[in-house]
Design an enzyme around this catalytic site. Structure first.
Site, short mmCIF file in Angstrom:
data_model
loop_
_atom_site.label_atom_id
_atom_site.label_comp_id
_atom_site.label_asym_id
_atom_site.label_seq_id
_atom_site.Cartn_x
_atom_site.Cartn_y
_atom_site.Cartn_z
N ALA A 129 0.86 -1.18 0.00
CA ALA A 129 0.00 0.00 0.00
C ALA A 129 0.90 1.23 0.00
O ALA A 129 1.90 1.27 0.72
CB ALA A 129 -0.91 0.01 1.22
N ALA A 138 0.75 5.54 0.13
CA ALA A 138 -0.07 6.72 0.36
C ALA A 138 0.78 7.97 0.18
O ALA A 138 1.90 7.91 -0.31
CB ALA A 138 -0.69 6.65 1.75
N SER A 139 0.22 9.13 0.58
CA SER A 139 0.88 10.40 0.31
C SER A 139 2.16 10.59 1.12
O SER A 139 3.09 11.25 0.66
CB SER A 139 -0.07 11.56 0.61
OG SER A 139 -0.51 11.49 1.96
N ILE A 140 2.23 10.00 2.30
CA ILE A 140 3.37 10.23 3.18
C ILE A 140 4.28 9.01 3.28
O ILE A 140 5.49 9.15 3.39
CB ILE A 140 2.88 10.63 4.58
CG1 ILE A 140 2.38 12.08 4.55
CG2 ILE A 140 3.95 10.48 5.64
CD1 ILE A 140 1.86 12.58 5.87
N ALA A 141 3.70 7.83 3.22
CA ALA A 141 4.48 6.62 3.47
C ALA A 141 3.90 5.45 2.69
O ALA A 141 2.86 5.57 2.05
CB ALA A 141 4.49 6.31 4.97
N LYS A 149 5.94 0.37 8.13
CA LYS A 149 5.58 1.61 7.45
C LYS A 149 6.84 2.46 7.28
O LYS A 149 7.57 2.71 8.24
CB LYS A 149 4.54 2.37 8.29
CG LYS A 149 3.97 3.61 7.64
CD LYS A 149 2.84 4.17 8.51
CE LYS A 149 2.17 5.37 7.87
NZ LYS A 149 1.04 5.87 8.71
N ASP A 205 -9.88 9.11 12.56
CA ASP A 205 -9.96 8.80 11.12
C ASP A 205 -10.49 7.37 10.97
O ASP A 205 -9.90 6.53 10.29
CB ASP A 205 -8.57 8.94 10.49
CG ASP A 205 -8.64 9.11 8.98
OD1 ASP A 205 -9.72 9.45 8.46
OD2 ASP A 205 -7.61 8.90 8.30
#
Length: 509
Positions: free
Chosen positions: A133, A135-138, A155, A290
């Site tokens: 997976a 994502a924007s940061i990691a 991560k 979240d």
């Protein structure tokens, strides 16, 4: 570094907003005045050809932010928690913002793990997969511990992401200053505070030690919650840019077909999600902010597993009591008590009329309670409540907005699992139990005991503190004169010369 060089970034941003059709959406959401709209169009329209095209299948706002890159994606996600700033419609669009980007190479991830943990990857892990997976940061890798054979999730931050974010945040601050200068009417939205809030959240997410600590605290708070799990933190395999948690084996909460096939009771799952959130918010004052379907899994034994602890909410004890009394008052339809609680907490100015406010609250509650059980919504109630309190002069409170937004998301998860869920029926026992334990004689005795403990701790210093206060009162007041008219003119002249010199230097460069 903040400064005029960020204007180019703003031009590129405006160009992308124009090209994707998002400029009008954003300006409408912020209710921008005409002169600010004009400046935004000047920065965007002539340069639209320089903007990124983005994915034409997405709505304009999500298309633009995705095209602009990680910092803008994350900004959109965080703004989705602030419907008070961007409006309900845009917040709804931003909540579905896709946080999927191309992964960076496995070799770079392994190199970062070795740098952060100061040991070769092959010594730490017997297996280390390609990213599963991104994502924007990691991005996340599945790995197996070399010493125990346990499966874990690793991560890893994107290389150079901190520098990239700082550059974009600097441009955001410049944009906020321009809004402050050009649109005084928009200052009620506190654009500088919004960007500062964004910077604080992102800087916390860019240090994975903070997310590791959040996961550990959340796990400790919820250790005795039946049917709920937080993956175990691997402290010695976590650092600033790397975080390792136990592997969460389960079905994503949005895969209803797989949940049914596994034989899980969706009604029980939906009710448990709602009860858990309320327990965490009221009992602990620390909740997962979240909690959408992508961050929840259903384990083979039916436990709910929470993931991703980058955005957490915290409520102090006084705010929790106020929140519980408000909900409890609505459950009992005691609108006058709900109004009194708002005044007692200072949420509504004291010069407003309590009875009038109570009538306004009745106009919020009665239509909702008249609905069918399957349509009753606590999220809708809180949304209407904030609209009413805004009309009565209540200032924006970020912690309550985050709570309201999370309540809406959790309610959506619960209804997706079991559409006929009765929100009040599930919430009432949790709120009543909290009220019983935290408001009344037992709570008063506990508060007095804490107060006595604090006074005892400061006891030896109380005489000196009292003496110092009395001495300050006895001293003559010294009035400091402000700058004279000529001094102010001098300051203005120095400022003008400095600005002219700065412009000349920039042109020379």
């Amino acid at each position: 570094m903040r400064g005029p060089h960020n204007i180019w970034r703003l031009i590129r941003t405006g160009a992308t907003l124009e090209r994707t059709g998002a400029m009008g959406v954003v300006l409408d959401a912020f209710r921008a005045p005409p002169h600010l709209r004009l400046v935004a169009r000047i920065l965007g329209w002539p340069f639209a050809w320089l903007g990124y095209k983005g994915d034409v299948t997405q709505p304009p706002a999500t298309r633009a932010l995705t095209a602009l890159g990680p910092a803008y994606i994350k900004f959109g996600q965080i703004m989705s928690t602030r419907p008070d700033v961007v409006g309900d419609e845009l917040a709804s669009q931003l909540r579905v913002l896709q946080d999927k980007l191309p992964p960076f190479p496995l070799a770079e991830a392994r190199e970062m793990v070795e740098q952060e943990l100061e040991l070769p990857v092959d010594e730490l892990f017997s297996e280390f997969s390609e990213p599963i997976a991104a994502a924007s940061i990691a991005q996340v890798h599945q790995a197996r511990l070399a010493d125990t054979g346990e499966l874990v999730a690793v991560k890893v931050l994107r290389p150079g992401i901190e520098r990239a974010f700082r550059k974009d945040v600097d441009a955001f601050y410049l944009a906020a200053r321009m809004v402050d200068l050009l649109a005084p009417s928009a200052r009620r939205l506190r654009p500088m505070d919004v960007i500062a809030h964004f910077e604080g959240v992102v800087m916390g997410e860019l240090d994975l030690r903070m997310e590791t600590a959040a996961a550990a605290e959340f796990a400790s708070n919820t250790a005795k919650d039946g049917g709920f799990r937080v993956p175990q933190v691997q402290w010695f395999l976590s650092a600033r840019r790397v975080m390792t948690l136990g592997w969460a084996n389960g079905i994503p909460a949005n895969d209803l077909g797989a949940i049914d096939a596994a034989g899980h009771d969706r009604k029980a799952l939906g009710e448990r999600v709602l009860r858990l959130f309320l327990s965490h918010a009221l009992r602990d004052g620390y909740f997962h902010a979240d909690m959408h379907q992508g961050n929840l899994k259903v384990a083979p034994n039916g436990d709910i597993i929470a993931l991703d602890f980058g955005i957490m909410g915290r409520l102090d004890e006084y705010t929790r009591r106020v929140y519980a009394e408000i909900i409890f008052g609505f459950i009992r339809k005691d609108y006058h008590r709900v109004a009194e609680v708002h005044f007692e907490a200072g949420y509504v100015p004291a010069d407003r009329d309590v009875d009038e406010f109570a009538r306004a609250l009745r106009s919020v509650g009665e239509p909702i309670f008249g609905m069918d059980a399957s349509r009753i919504s606590m999220g809708r109630l809180l949304n209407y409540l904030f609209e009413v309190t805004e009309r009565f002069g209540m200032e924006t409170r970020t912690e309550l907005i985050l709570l309201q937004r999370t309540m809406v998301v959790v309610e959506g998860v619960a209804r997706s699992l079991y559409p006929q869920i009765n929100i009040w029926e599930v919430a009432s026992p949790i709120v009543e139990e909290y009220i019983k334990d935290n408001i009344g004689p037992k709570a008063l005795a506990r508060d007095l005991k804490r107060t006595a403990r604090v006074l005892a701790r400061f006891g030896p210093r109380l005489p000196q503190m009292a003496e110092a206060a009395l001495m300050r009162e006895s001293l003559p007041q010294v009035h400091v004169k402000g700058p004279t008219k000529w001094m102010r003119l001098g300051y203005a002249g120095v400022g003008a010369v400095t600005m002219a010199a700065l412009i000349w230097v920039l042109q020379a460069l």
